[in-house]
Design a protein around this motif. Structure first.
Motif, PDB file in Angstrom:
ATOM      1  N   THR A 121      98.231  52.446  -1.849  1.00 34.48           N
ATOM      2  CA  THR A 121      99.276  51.546  -1.379  1.00 34.48           C
ATOM      3  C   THR A 121      98.858  50.100  -1.619  1.00 34.48           C
ATOM      4  OG1 THR A 121      99.884  53.140   0.320  1.00 34.48           O
ATOM      5  CG2 THR A 121     100.639  50.878   0.643  1.00 34.48           C
ATOM      6  N   ALA A 122      99.781  49.317  -2.128  1.00 34.09           N
ATOM      7  CA  ALA A 122      99.502  47.913  -2.415  1.00 34.09           C
ATOM      8  C   ALA A 122      99.746  47.036  -1.197  1.00 34.09           C
ATOM      9  CB  ALA A 122     100.383  47.428  -3.558  1.00 34.09           C
ATOM     10  N   THR A 123      98.970  45.977  -1.121  1.00 35.09           N
ATOM     11  CA  THR A 123      99.147  44.907  -0.147  1.00 35.09           C
ATOM     12  C   THR A 123      99.203  43.615  -0.939  1.00 35.09           C
ATOM     13  OG1 THR A 123      97.845  46.103   1.501  1.00 35.09           O
ATOM     14  CG2 THR A 123      98.109  43.740   1.836  1.00 35.09           C
ATOM     15  N   THR A 124     100.102  42.726  -0.588  1.00 35.41           N
ATOM     16  CA  THR A 124     100.205  41.451  -1.299  1.00 35.41           C
ATOM     17  C   THR A 124      99.341  40.413  -0.606  1.00 35.41           C
ATOM     18  OG1 THR A 124     102.457  41.985  -1.963  1.00 35.41           O
ATOM     19  CG2 THR A 124     101.782  39.682  -2.155  1.00 35.41           C
ATOM     20  N   VAL A 125      98.462  39.782  -1.375  1.00 38.44           N
ATOM     21  CA  VAL A 125      97.581  38.730  -0.874  1.00 38.44           C
ATOM     22  C   VAL A 125      97.755  37.529  -1.792  1.00 38.44           C
ATOM     23  CG1 VAL A 125      95.206  38.057  -0.369  1.00 38.44           C
ATOM     24  CG2 VAL A 125      95.924  40.432   0.002  1.00 38.44           C
ATOM     25  N   ASP A 126      98.286  36.448  -1.257  1.00 39.49           N
ATOM     26  CA  ASP A 126      98.544  35.237  -2.043  1.00 39.49           C
ATOM     27  C   ASP A 126      99.313  35.534  -3.330  1.00 39.49           C
ATOM     28  OD1 ASP A 126      97.393  33.458  -0.241  1.00 39.49           O
ATOM     29  OD2 ASP A 126      95.404  33.657  -1.128  1.00 39.49           O
ATOM     30  N   GLY A 127     100.287  36.421  -3.232  1.00 43.66           N
ATOM     31  CA  GLY A 127     101.138  36.737  -4.369  1.00 43.66           C
ATOM     32  C   GLY A 127     100.550  37.727  -5.363  1.00 43.66           C
ATOM     33  N   VAL A 128      99.385  38.285  -5.048  1.00 43.40           N
ATOM     34  CA  VAL A 128      98.731  39.247  -5.934  1.00 43.40           C
ATOM     35  C   VAL A 128      98.710  40.603  -5.250  1.00 43.40           C
ATOM     36  CG1 VAL A 128      96.575  39.838  -7.119  1.00 43.40           C
ATOM     37  CG2 VAL A 128      97.289  37.449  -6.966  1.00 43.40           C
ATOM     38  N   MET A 129      99.046  41.656  -6.014  1.00 41.42           N
ATOM     39  CA  MET A 129      99.032  43.012  -5.474  1.00 41.42           C
ATOM     40  C   MET A 129      97.594  43.520  -5.436  1.00 41.42           C
ATOM     41  SD  MET A 129     102.189  43.479  -4.810  1.00 41.42           S
ATOM     42  CE  MET A 129     102.502  45.201  -4.588  1.00 41.42           C
TER      43      MET A 129
ATOM     44  N   TYR B  49      88.308  47.992  -4.704  1.00 34.88           N
ATOM     45  CA  TYR B  49      89.602  47.316  -4.793  1.00 34.88           C
ATOM     46  C   TYR B  49      90.087  47.256  -6.231  1.00 34.88           C
ATOM     47  CZ  TYR B  49      88.400  45.802  -0.119  1.00 34.88           C
ATOM     48  OH  TYR B  49      88.034  45.793   1.192  1.00 34.88           O
ATOM     49  N   PHE B  50      91.410  47.213  -6.367  1.00 31.51           N
ATOM     50  CA  PHE B  50      92.045  47.059  -7.671  1.00 31.51           C
ATOM     51  C   PHE B  50      93.076  45.973  -7.531  1.00 31.51           C
ATOM     52  CE2 PHE B  50      95.416  48.025 -10.724  1.00 31.51           C
ATOM     53  CZ  PHE B  50      94.698  48.242 -11.879  1.00 31.51           C
ATOM     54  N   LEU B  51      93.038  44.986  -8.418  1.00 32.52           N
ATOM     55  CA  LEU B  51      94.011  43.900  -8.414  1.00 32.52           C
ATOM     56  C   LEU B  51      94.980  44.109  -9.562  1.00 32.52           C
ATOM     57  CD1 LEU B  51      91.642  40.847  -7.922  1.00 32.52           C
ATOM     58  CD2 LEU B  51      93.053  41.954  -6.197  1.00 32.52           C
ATOM     59  N   GLU B  52      96.266  44.097  -9.245  1.00 29.42           N
ATOM     60  CA  GLU B  52      97.279  44.211 -10.283  1.00 29.42           C
ATOM     61  C   GLU B  52      97.403  42.863 -10.977  1.00 29.42           C
ATOM     62  OE1 GLU B  52     101.941  45.426 -10.656  1.00 29.42           O
ATOM     63  OE2 GLU B  52     100.788  46.198  -8.994  1.00 29.42           O
ATOM     64  N   SER B  53      97.740  42.886 -12.233  1.00 25.86           N
ATOM     65  CA  SER B  53      97.898  41.648 -12.993  1.00 25.86           C
ATOM     66  C   SER B  53      98.818  40.694 -12.244  1.00 25.86           C
ATOM     67  CB  SER B  53      98.482  41.940 -14.369  1.00 25.86           C
ATOM     68  OG  SER B  53      98.807  40.729 -15.022  1.00 25.86           O
TER      69      SER B  53
END
Length: 68
Positions: free
Chosen positions: A51-59, A17-21
């Motif tokens: 492809t990004a998915t938003t989880v609690d406001g985090v990409m 997984y990769f979390l965007e800032s």
């Protein structure tokens, strides 16, 4: 890691997984010579291939599923 190392880790299944800032509008980090930083290169590569998915406001990017 460098972009190449990161890509190798993803291919080997070592990174899933990769979390965007969570801070939108963060600057594009550059080295003293003006080159794009490794972290910025990695982020750009992830955004281009996954492809990004938003989880609690985090990409969140699932690096086990390549985007079409």
């Amino acid at each position: 890691p460098t972009l190449q190392q990161f890509q190798e880790y993803v291919e080997a299944g070592r990174i899933h997984y990769f979390l965007e800032s969570p801070h939108p509008g963060m600057p594009d980090f550059r080295t003293e010579s003006g080159a794009q930083s490794e972290s910025s290169q990695i982020g750009d590569w992830v955004k281009e291939h996954y492809t990004a998915t938003t989880v609690d406001g985090v990409m969140l990017y699932d690096l086990t599923v390549v985007a079409n």
